[in-house]
Scaffold this motif. Sequence first.
Motif, PDB file in Angstrom:
ATOM      1  N   GLY A   1      24.024  44.335  45.315  1.00  0.00           N
ATOM      2  CA  GLY A   1      24.343  45.731  45.065  1.00  0.00           C
ATOM      3  C   GLY A   1      25.694  46.153  45.590  1.00  0.00           C
ATOM      4  N   PHE A   2      26.500  45.191  46.041  1.00  0.00           N
ATOM      5  CA  PHE A   2      27.839  45.485  46.552  1.00  0.00           C
ATOM      6  C   PHE A   2      28.851  44.573  45.869  1.00  0.00           C
ATOM      7  N   GLY A   3      30.073  45.076  45.711  1.00  0.00           N
ATOM      8  CA  GLY A   3      31.131  44.269  45.125  1.00  0.00           C
ATOM      9  C   GLY A   3      30.726  43.706  43.788  1.00  0.00           C
ATOM     10  N   ASP A   4      30.755  42.383  43.682  1.00  0.00           N
ATOM     11  CA  ASP A   4      30.475  41.715  42.417  1.00  0.00           C
ATOM     12  C   ASP A   4      29.082  41.100  42.345  1.00  0.00           C
ATOM     13  N   THR A   5      28.231  41.368  43.331  1.00  0.00           N
ATOM     14  CA  THR A   5      26.857  40.863  43.277  1.00  0.00           C
ATOM     15  C   THR A   5      25.947  41.955  42.730  1.00  0.00           C
ATOM     16  N   PRO A   6      25.196  41.677  41.671  1.00  0.00           N
ATOM     17  CA  PRO A   6      24.324  42.703  41.080  1.00  0.00           C
ATOM     18  C   PRO A   6      23.197  43.099  42.021  1.00  0.00           C
TER      19      PRO A   6
END
Length: 600
Positions: free
Chosen positions: A48-53
């Motif tokens: 849920g942060f940056g490029d991680t879903p």
Amino acid sequence: MTLTHEVTGDGPALLLLHSSVCDRRMWEPQWHAFAEAGYRVVRCDFRGFGDTPVATAPYSDAQDVVDLLDALGIERTAVVAASYGGGVALELAARWPARVDMLALLCTAADGFEPTASVEQFASREDALIEAGDLAGAVELNVSTWLGPDASDDVRALVGEMQRRAFDVQLAAEEDISPSETEFDPAGITAPTLVVSGAHDLDHFRTIAAELAGRVPLAHHTELPWAGHLPSLERPAQTTALLLEFLRRRAESHQSAEHGGADGMTSEVPFVVRPATVGDAPLVCALLNEIDTIETGRPDTDLHTVETELAHPEVILAEDSWLAFQGDRLVAYAFVWDESGGERIDADHYVLPGYGHTGEHLLALVERRALERAHANGAPRAVLHLQLNARPTTDLDMIGRRGWGRVREYHVMTRRLSGDDLTVPEPPGGIVLRDCGDEADRRRAHALLQETFSEHFDHQARTYDQWLEDIGAAHVDWSLVWIAALDGDDVAVLLSRNDRRSMAWISNIGVRRSCRGRGIAGHLLRHAFAAYAARGRDSIGLGVDTHNETGALRIYEAHGMRTDYAVDTWEVVLQAPAPAPVPVPAPLPTGPRPAPGPGR
């Protein structure tokens, strides 16, 4: 699922875990500096942060990190973590201690602490802004709350961008799935730990830092007077230097392992700590004799002494003892006991050469337990004493760094015995000796020892039953304990033992103050020499306080005893607030992340 991540550099692994105000980009100022310092640096985005879903099923951030380390082939790593990432790092280091060999926590979060009014106020304002659809206002609230006064405009813009990305990703999710909670005990963390707080941060996080420093065994707390909640972004160069200085200890450890170490140090592999049991006495005795041989050239510990220590009724082994194993090998042992009923606490600490990290971990546990015992006695502080060989296997630089200092020196003195000792000189006029075969004489011996040692350094008053437990009375040959009477009045006592392998041993000689200087102590010595020579012993020893005001050292030298080696008493005064007991009753879980914007 593998977290989105980046890797750069070569060398020992260094994992960076971000704050939930940010993502992996928060480490940009340190990214290349750590790689240039010789580390293989890994940074990742939590779900849920940056490029991680976002997550679509139950998950654990700490387990995600372990999976990432496995995927990268990293068995052990140093960890630098900020805020929410610090909470994840705590779980990682406590549940998988073999995976983490250094831990730095910057303004860390941790559940198990009641939120302060400032945190509740922030959360309420953030929720209101999000519910009103004012994400820009929520972003600005986070930027102004979590960055200290030294943050540049570029840093404020970057934090705003990272926080807005977290809002967008998390609010767009079909389902809000928080990470799972797993209980763990910070006392299980074996890594040297740096806990950093910021003077401009919210009081909640400053409290967490101060309390964690008492719960994590090898933790050191430092507060940065200029910092807010994100010091690595506020003053990046200064924070990088602080972290690299902390990590330098790890680099030195690796270098020492590769080259064998100047002092013969070996590479430390993960260790396991557990309490001792009475059945561990032979194992502990073997370790102590191995250390005796290194320090003095001979094994000097008898099994009865260890059994007495472990079976003592005033000791709770589950809380007062620790064995450290590397594989199947016992490499360190520590023990705490309390004879004062007040602030004075005693400890034993033994560690094989090359296992300094393990030894420091046990010493930290000793210190924390000593403070608990002193507080349980109603004392506001603990005055902890430890006796070490003058050239011990324990790292003296380490204990000095932890605030210990030498307060007393003892000499272990020995004397060879021969047939010439069988003849005892005439006793001083009116002196008659008797042994303590009768119960009444044993009680008299105890009373004389309590009286004659009452003014000696570190003497602790003991009842008769306590004394019997202390000396392991079941293994004492009472025919080798003598009372000296002067004109029918008992004035002196000598307690000796014949259960040491290397020599006979005189535990105590006490003469009443009014009768000192009459040759009574010397006569008791000569009587003991004769008794042991008759039993075929070839040497005898005792320990003496070199600052003893009775002149005992001169008396022993006058009767042929010579210094074999020296033992120092070390002291530390512990005045911190009472740490959480072992084990911590309310372990710190990873706890769910407040949604949608954690603000940490």
